[in-house]
Design a protein around this motif. Sequence first.
Motif, PDB file in Angstrom:
ATOM      1  N   THR A 184       0.876  -1.322  -0.018  1.00 41.60           N
ATOM      2  CA  THR A 184      -0.156  -0.098   0.188  1.00 41.60           C
ATOM      3  C   THR A 184       0.810   1.416  -0.074  1.00 41.60           C
ATOM      4  OG1 THR A 184      -0.522  -0.060   2.474  1.00 41.60           O
ATOM      5  CG2 THR A 184      -1.821  -1.140   1.180  1.00 41.60           C
ATOM      6  N   ARG A 185       2.177   1.245  -0.073  1.00 45.19           N
ATOM      7  CA  ARG A 185       2.930   2.118  -0.169  1.00 45.19           C
ATOM      8  C   ARG A 185       3.038   2.623  -1.716  1.00 45.19           C
ATOM      9  NH1 ARG A 185       8.633   1.674   2.472  1.00 45.19           N
ATOM     10  NH2 ARG A 185       8.621   3.943   1.969  1.00 45.19           N
ATOM     11  N   TYR A 186       2.715   1.625  -2.676  1.00 47.72           N
ATOM     12  CA  TYR A 186       2.829   1.953  -3.838  1.00 47.72           C
ATOM     13  C   TYR A 186       1.514   1.851  -4.520  1.00 47.72           C
ATOM     14  CZ  TYR A 186       7.806   1.144  -2.168  1.00 47.72           C
ATOM     15  OH  TYR A 186       8.757   0.932  -1.468  1.00 47.72           O
ATOM     16  N   LEU A 187       0.625   1.144  -4.108  1.00 46.64           N
ATOM     17  CA  LEU A 187      -0.690   1.109  -4.529  1.00 46.64           C
ATOM     18  C   LEU A 187      -1.711   1.319  -3.684  1.00 46.64           C
ATOM     19  CD1 LEU A 187      -0.140  -2.312  -6.530  1.00 46.64           C
ATOM     20  CD2 LEU A 187      -0.649  -0.259  -7.716  1.00 46.64           C
ATOM     21  N   ASP A 188      -2.927   1.768  -4.216  1.00 46.87           N
ATOM     22  CA  ASP A 188      -4.056   1.730  -3.092  1.00 46.87           C
ATOM     23  C   ASP A 188      -4.670   0.390  -2.864  1.00 46.87           C
ATOM     24  OD1 ASP A 188      -6.071   1.007  -4.991  1.00 46.87           O
ATOM     25  OD2 ASP A 188      -6.438   3.204  -5.770  1.00 46.87           O
ATOM     26  N   ARG A 189      -5.266   0.246  -1.651  1.00 45.92           N
ATOM     27  CA  ARG A 189      -5.652  -1.185  -1.138  1.00 45.92           C
ATOM     28  C   ARG A 189      -6.634  -1.863  -2.320  1.00 45.92           C
ATOM     29  NH1 ARG A 189      -4.494  -1.662   3.879  1.00 45.92           N
ATOM     30  NH2 ARG A 189      -4.523   0.408   5.246  1.00 45.92           N
ATOM     31  N   LYS A 190      -7.322  -1.175  -2.938  1.00 48.17           N
ATOM     32  CA  LYS A 190      -8.255  -2.015  -4.095  1.00 48.17           C
ATOM     33  C   LYS A 190      -7.344  -2.548  -5.102  1.00 48.17           C
ATOM     34  CE  LYS A 190     -12.159  -0.893  -6.831  1.00 48.17           C
ATOM     35  NZ  LYS A 190     -13.122  -0.022  -7.080  1.00 48.17           N
ATOM     36  N   GLN A 191      -6.151  -1.753  -5.490  1.00 48.52           N
ATOM     37  CA  GLN A 191      -5.122  -2.279  -6.492  1.00 48.52           C
ATOM     38  C   GLN A 191      -4.377  -3.324  -5.932  1.00 48.52           C
ATOM     39  OE1 GLN A 191      -5.890  -1.805  -9.526  1.00 48.52           O
ATOM     40  NE2 GLN A 191      -7.262  -0.331  -8.931  1.00 48.52           N
ATOM     41  N   VAL A 192      -3.990  -3.075  -4.551  1.00 44.58           N
ATOM     42  CA  VAL A 192      -3.238  -4.289  -4.114  1.00 44.58           C
ATOM     43  C   VAL A 192      -4.195  -5.712  -3.935  1.00 44.58           C
ATOM     44  CG1 VAL A 192      -2.483  -5.254  -1.601  1.00 44.58           C
ATOM     45  CG2 VAL A 192      -1.825  -2.867  -2.559  1.00 44.58           C
ATOM     46  N   ARG A 193      -5.682  -5.474  -3.956  1.00 48.86           N
ATOM     47  CA  ARG A 193      -6.309  -6.893  -3.718  1.00 48.86           C
ATOM     48  C   ARG A 193      -6.343  -7.414  -5.223  1.00 48.86           C
ATOM     49  NH1 ARG A 193      -9.729  -3.591  -0.481  1.00 48.86           N
ATOM     50  NH2 ARG A 193     -11.309  -3.301  -2.463  1.00 48.86           N
ATOM     51  N   ARG A 194      -6.351  -6.477  -6.162  1.00 47.79           N
ATOM     52  CA  ARG A 194      -6.493  -6.946  -7.443  1.00 47.79           C
ATOM     53  C   ARG A 194      -5.330  -7.467  -8.495  1.00 47.79           C
ATOM     54  NH1 ARG A 194     -10.883  -2.732 -10.014  1.00 47.79           N
ATOM     55  NH2 ARG A 194     -12.493  -3.330  -8.544  1.00 47.79           N
ATOM     56  N   THR A 195      -3.877  -7.131  -7.464  1.00 49.68           N
ATOM     57  CA  THR A 195      -3.001  -7.338  -8.290  1.00 49.68           C
ATOM     58  C   THR A 195      -2.074  -8.667  -7.573  1.00 49.68           C
ATOM     59  OG1 THR A 195      -1.862  -5.667  -7.367  1.00 49.68           O
ATOM     60  CG2 THR A 195      -2.749  -5.437  -9.680  1.00 49.68           C
ATOM     61  N   SER A 196      -1.183  -9.291  -8.138  1.00 49.11           N
ATOM     62  CA  SER A 196      -0.288 -10.227  -7.709  1.00 49.11           C
ATOM     63  C   SER A 196       0.941  -9.523  -6.765  1.00 49.11           C
ATOM     64  CB  SER A 196       0.220 -11.189  -8.542  1.00 49.11           C
ATOM     65  OG  SER A 196       1.229 -10.633  -9.382  1.00 49.11           O
ATOM     66  N   ARG A 197       1.399 -10.486  -5.813  1.00 55.35           N
ATOM     67  CA  ARG A 197       2.553  -9.890  -5.148  1.00 55.35           C
ATOM     68  C   ARG A 197       3.710  -9.524  -6.034  1.00 55.35           C
ATOM     69  NH1 ARG A 197       4.955  -9.847   0.060  1.00 55.35           N
ATOM     70  NH2 ARG A 197       7.003 -10.313   0.229  1.00 55.35           N
ATOM     71  N   THR A 198       3.812 -10.454  -7.046  1.00 55.71           N
ATOM     72  CA  THR A 198       5.047 -10.013  -8.140  1.00 55.71           C
ATOM     73  C   THR A 198       4.651  -8.557  -8.563  1.00 55.71           C
ATOM     74  OG1 THR A 198       4.895 -12.487  -8.830  1.00 55.71           O
ATOM     75  CG2 THR A 198       6.044 -10.887 -10.212  1.00 55.71           C
ATOM     76  N   THR A 199       3.639  -8.219  -8.955  1.00 59.84           N
ATOM     77  CA  THR A 199       3.360  -6.982  -9.482  1.00 59.84           C
ATOM     78  C   THR A 199       3.686  -6.021  -8.419  1.00 59.84           C
ATOM     79  OG1 THR A 199       1.661  -7.715 -11.182  1.00 59.84           O
ATOM     80  CG2 THR A 199       1.534  -5.453 -10.494  1.00 59.84           C
ATOM     81  N   HIS A 200       3.267  -6.240  -7.163  1.00 57.79           N
ATOM     82  CA  HIS A 200       3.551  -5.145  -6.168  1.00 57.79           C
ATOM     83  C   HIS A 200       5.127  -5.150  -6.063  1.00 57.79           C
ATOM     84  CE1 HIS A 200      -0.240  -7.197  -3.945  1.00 57.79           C
ATOM     85  NE2 HIS A 200      -0.516  -6.232  -5.131  1.00 57.79           N
ATOM     86  N   LEU A 201       5.793  -6.105  -5.944  1.00 53.28           N
ATOM     87  CA  LEU A 201       7.145  -6.150  -5.821  1.00 53.28           C
ATOM     88  C   LEU A 201       7.936  -5.545  -7.006  1.00 53.28           C
ATOM     89  CD1 LEU A 201       8.007  -9.617  -4.614  1.00 53.28           C
ATOM     90  CD2 LEU A 201       8.181  -7.429  -3.140  1.00 53.28           C
TER      91      LEU A 201
END
Length: 90
Positions: free
Chosen positions: A36-53
């Motif tokens: 959530t430091r890089y995406l909003d909570r909704k986007q975190v739920r919709r995307t993979s950990r790989t995308t987050h990293l």
Amino acid sequence: MAGLLQAQSGIGPITLFDARDLPVRVAGEIKGFDATRYLDRKQVRRTSRTTHLALAAATMALQDAGWMSRRSIHIASRKFGRGVADWIRL
């Protein structure tokens, strides 16, 4: 990064998924990562950990290079995340 600076290993038992049936149960994991430091909570739920990293790494690289402000990177990462989520729904 803090563990590296304190000479602490990032290698340990796998905790992010059940590794019981795997021949190896030890790996390097990124612990305490807050997407959530890089995406909003909704986007975190919709995307993979790989995308987050990947977004976090890209954000940090652009900041280190001095190419973008933290705010503009946050806006860009949210748009990217939204686009990925739309693509996944197709």
